[in-house]
Design an enzyme around this catalytic site. Sequence first.
Site, PDB file in Angstrom:
ATOM      1  N   GLU A   1       9.348  -4.618  -9.249  1.00 30.03           N
ATOM      2  CA  GLU A   1       8.715  -4.746 -10.558  1.00 30.03           C
ATOM      3  C   GLU A   1       9.512  -3.933 -11.569  1.00 30.03           C
ATOM      4  O   GLU A   1       9.849  -2.792 -11.274  1.00 30.03           O
ATOM      5  CB  GLU A   1       7.266  -4.236 -10.526  1.00 30.03           C
ATOM      6  CG  GLU A   1       6.563  -4.532 -11.845  1.00 30.03           C
ATOM      7  CD  GLU A   1       5.080  -4.129 -11.847  1.00 30.03           C
ATOM      8  OE1 GLU A   1       4.593  -3.599 -10.835  1.00 30.03           O
ATOM      9  OE2 GLU A   1       4.442  -4.357 -12.872  1.00 30.03           O
TER      10      GLU A   1
ATOM     11  N   ALA B   1       4.387   4.842  -7.910  1.00 27.37           N
ATOM     12  CA  ALA B   1       4.200   4.063  -6.700  1.00 27.37           C
ATOM     13  C   ALA B   1       4.197   2.588  -7.067  1.00 27.37           C
ATOM     14  O   ALA B   1       4.220   2.243  -8.244  1.00 27.37           O
ATOM     15  CB  ALA B   1       2.870   4.422  -6.037  1.00 27.37           C
TER      16      ALA B   1
ATOM     17  N   GLU C   1       2.665  -1.454  -5.889  1.00 19.11           N
ATOM     18  CA  GLU C   1       1.612  -2.162  -5.153  1.00 19.11           C
ATOM     19  C   GLU C   1       2.078  -3.388  -4.377  1.00 19.11           C
ATOM     20  O   GLU C   1       1.276  -4.300  -4.141  1.00 19.11           O
ATOM     21  CB  GLU C   1       0.543  -2.603  -6.157  1.00 19.11           C
ATOM     22  CG  GLU C   1       0.959  -3.731  -7.122  1.00 19.11           C
ATOM     23  CD  GLU C   1       1.436  -3.271  -8.488  1.00 19.11           C
ATOM     24  OE1 GLU C   1       1.911  -2.120  -8.598  1.00 19.11           O
ATOM     25  OE2 GLU C   1       1.354  -4.066  -9.448  1.00 19.11           O
TER      26      GLU C   1
ATOM     27  N   HIS D   1      -5.297   3.387  -6.758  1.00 19.49           N
ATOM     28  CA  HIS D   1      -4.760   2.475  -7.783  1.00 19.49           C
ATOM     29  C   HIS D   1      -3.931   1.364  -7.148  1.00 19.49           C
ATOM     30  O   HIS D   1      -4.162   0.180  -7.408  1.00 19.49           O
ATOM     31  CB  HIS D   1      -3.922   3.288  -8.771  1.00 19.49           C
ATOM     32  CG  HIS D   1      -3.297   2.480  -9.864  1.00 19.49           C
ATOM     33  ND1 HIS D   1      -3.845   2.383 -11.121  1.00 19.49           N
ATOM     34  CD2 HIS D   1      -2.180   1.708  -9.884  1.00 19.49           C
ATOM     35  CE1 HIS D   1      -3.095   1.591 -11.873  1.00 19.49           C
ATOM     36  NE2 HIS D   1      -2.064   1.173 -11.152  1.00 19.49           N
ATOM     37  N   GLU D   2      -2.989   1.748  -6.313  1.00 22.30           N
ATOM     38  CA  GLU D   2      -2.112   0.725  -5.719  1.00 22.30           C
ATOM     39  C   GLU D   2      -2.921  -0.188  -4.807  1.00 22.30           C
ATOM     40  O   GLU D   2      -2.707  -1.391  -4.780  1.00 22.30           O
ATOM     41  CB  GLU D   2      -0.943   1.364  -4.963  1.00 22.30           C
ATOM     42  CG  GLU D   2      -0.099   2.358  -5.767  1.00 22.30           C
ATOM     43  CD  GLU D   2       0.353   1.865  -7.122  1.00 22.30           C
ATOM     44  OE1 GLU D   2       0.489   0.639  -7.310  1.00 22.30           O
ATOM     45  OE2 GLU D   2       0.570   2.696  -8.031  1.00 22.30           O
TER      46      GLU D   2
HETATM   47  N1  B3K Z   1       3.123  -1.508 -11.006  1.00 25.89           N
HETATM   48  C1  B3K Z   1       3.859  -0.298 -10.772  1.00 25.89           C
HETATM   49  C2  B3K Z   1       4.718   0.116 -11.897  1.00 25.89           C
HETATM   50  C3  B3K Z   1       6.005  -0.616 -11.962  1.00 25.89           C
HETATM   51  C4  B3K Z   1       6.863  -0.089 -13.086  1.00 25.89           C
HETATM   52  C5  B3K Z   1       8.037  -0.983 -13.329  1.00 25.89           C
HETATM   53  N2  B3K Z   1       8.883  -0.516 -14.404  1.00 25.89           N
HETATM   54  C6  B3K Z   1       2.972   0.836 -10.425  1.00 25.89           C
HETATM   55  C7  B3K Z   1       1.572   0.704 -10.846  1.00 25.89           C
HETATM   56  O1  B3K Z   1       1.232   0.670 -11.999  1.00 25.89           O
HETATM   57  O2  B3K Z   1       0.731   0.581 -10.003  1.00 25.89           O
HETATM   58 ZN    ZN Z   2      -0.665  -0.179 -11.619  1.00 24.84          ZN
END
Ligand code: B3K
Ligand code: ZN
Length: 864
Positions: free
Chosen positions: A118, A259, A261, A294-295
């Site tokens: 991501e 982190a 997900e 969260h994740e």
């Molecule tokens: N979704 C990831 C963050 C990714 C950041 C990319 N630049 C972590 C989170 O928000 O759970």
């Molecule tokens: Zn997130």
Amino acid sequence: MTIQLIDYTAPAYDIPETHLDFSLSPDATRVTSRLKLERRDLSADRITLDGEKLQLESVAIDGEIVGPDRYELTDTSLTLLGLGETAEVEITVTIAPQGNTELMGLYMSGGRYCTQCEAEGFRRITYFLDRPDCLSRFTVRVEAEKDGFPTLLSNGDTVETGDAGEGRHYAVFVDPHPKPTYLFALVAGAFDSIFDDFTTASGQAVKLGVHVDPGQAGRAYFAMDALKRSMKWDEDVFQREYDLSEFHIVAVRDFNFGAMENKGLNIFNSSLLLADAETATDADFMNVERVVAHEYFHNWSGNRITLRDWFQLCLKEGLTVYRDQEFSSDMRSRPLQRIHDVQGLRAIQFPEDDGPLAHPPRPTEYETIDNFYTSTVYNKGAEVVRVLRELLGADGFAAGMQRYFTDNDGTAATLEDFMAAFDFGSAEAREAAFRWYQQAGTPTVTMRREHNAETGDVTLVLTQSQKPTPGQTDKAPLPVPLRIGFLDAEGRTLPLSHNGAASDEHHLTFDTAEARLSFSGAAGMPIPAILRGFNAPVKVDTDLNQEEKLVQMAHDPDPFTRWDTGQLMMAEAMIARAEGQAQAGPPLDRIAQALAGEFDRDDFEPGFVARAIRPASVSELLQQTDTPDPAALFAAQLETRRTLSAALAGQRKTEFARPAPDADSLENEAIGRRALRSTFLFLAAAEGESAAELALDAFHQAGNMTDSMAALRALSEIGGSAFETALAEFEARWKDDALVMDKWFSMQAMAPHDGAERVRKLVQHPLFSLKNPNRARAVYGAFANANPVCFHAEDGSGYNLVADALIELDAINPGTSARIVRSFETWKRFDTTRQAHAKAALERVLAAAKSTNLKEVITKTLGG
Ligand code: B3K
Ligand code: ZN
């Protein structure tokens, strides 16, 4: 190139099936992909796949190797030509994970392979439609040397493992849930693993694994426990069950953010996963718990329902932060969690919303999506969900959430889809609520009272306004949910009537530019709190006088309001002092007296009091004045701390006379008492040299990392030989522990008297490296964000120190440089001398910057 929300178009082909085959090697990993393409757009005969920094080896279409007459290759894409309604494509590339310092795509950390995709990292693994609306079913084969890489992991369930000959082995994974590329993950290496299991509400058994660096297993149990509690909570509160037979978490030392997900295979920065009392503070534990949750929660809010495009980022992030905040509130203390989250919001999101980088939770354009993982998207996004809950009521919100999950499961959704799941009563009400996602800027709500002593009526005259933000000048009113309660002059609750109904607390929505809310039954002028619980991300400006605020901070039944009003009073006192107008500010002795009352309450909560009696940081104060002078504010804060320290000396003695809380306990009471002791130490440290012995003593007595850090923090302000002694002892004890040493580095970078000189020396330390994001942030992030006195030094030395580092860092890791540079975002709020230094520093970095990430942030920061 600017990407616009309104330009969205669906891809011409779907890729319903994807097979990936990885033959891992540090300098030449071979990736073969087999893609099944299905035409979606009838007129299409070509598809452009994303790809960067890939060495293309071969392309085959429908079983035949093809030449450049069937494709076009650029630095960032591979376009396949002459395709029919369906096609089977096989592409082989090689990549070099070892040389990947940007930590996007497939890279190596501590000799282990891991991925971060991501937002757009997958295009550095192979050619693909690297966009969130392309959902594909992945089958992945991973092959690596047996020695050194015993553990192989990817998303989904392991369906096969075996020997691959020549000292290599392999594993095959099938993820039955179609997913976009950004959720892909792969891990290979030697780990210490702990396992557990969980049975879902419908009886499915899930194998859980947490994988950490060898020797660190003891620090993984807390995360495992947090994971199990998260799984249970999501079932209980949102009726969301896990949907695979395995779930893994892997910790890596080199990671750009907290982190990730990835479906069934979360990858964590080890700083947000490893925790035991010896090496992690209570705050670290709470962060681990929050981020694990969260994740995990993303499995539904993000993975099962993903995003149509990156403009919808807030749909998964804001919602998931809201969910993790609620989880933490249920696990810990609800009022404390709210205070913690609002403090964070005000410290980071409010300034962002007030500066050149302001953008709505759903932006309408971007250059680099990496730059939009902002506090506005995350934290304001969470606040907007909270607003929705307040507007809809708990039951309406819960029903809408279930509808959202059911109606959108398996799709790539938009914020419109989210809003459509809720019953707002009318299309207008839904549109008005949606504006929270579309408008940038923090609204200010003002409240003035009109009281009629004869009738006992009081009218609250409310206005809301928003300043223009870059690219958005017209702002419409927003629906602001209020919780309003009144006290009389003695601090007793007044159950006033609104529209004939008497209540201790009225829940009303304020959704126009101005409104008059009338209440009856107030013989004297009542003291209203209008935003109890802080359920809307707004600034509030009231006509309460000092006496009334003192009553409110001492007596309002809402802990958030008591904390908030107390903070406001202390901030006013400190700012008045910094401006040489101490007399004009509220009297410190009266504030201290009101705060002392907190210790005598029946509902005394040490963690709350620890926050209530702790005056705002210099960074927080800088935002609350139009003439920000860090050194003067620091001096004012020290004076305030000394006064409070003296006034609360009795309470401090009482606390320290009690046996220390159990060093290993994570009960609220133990955490709260440690926080209280830490605050007392923080107050006392303002006395300077004379507090050195007390602080060094506390350092030596410390039974866990929370206490050590509290003492070291106090020493960092006192400076001198006591601080040096503590630092040397700390280093000798922890030099081999990277996470703990990060604390040692940042503690020095934050030292208010000599942070800049220390940073210059620290970066010569053999353990310093810009290549590791945690270490780079521990030094430069801490200095730029948490050492306002030195960073904003009048001679520009702080700005230049960071500028030099940014230039060097950008060539290594643009994601991290573009984040640290944000500490400059408030530069225009300072005096002309500082502005000139900041501008020159930023222009110098811009001229040397290589990455679009960094250039985009600087250009906006300078221009806005
Ligand atoms: N979704 C990831 C963050 C990714 C950041 C990319 N630049 C972590 C989170 O928000 O759970
Ligand atoms: Zn997130």
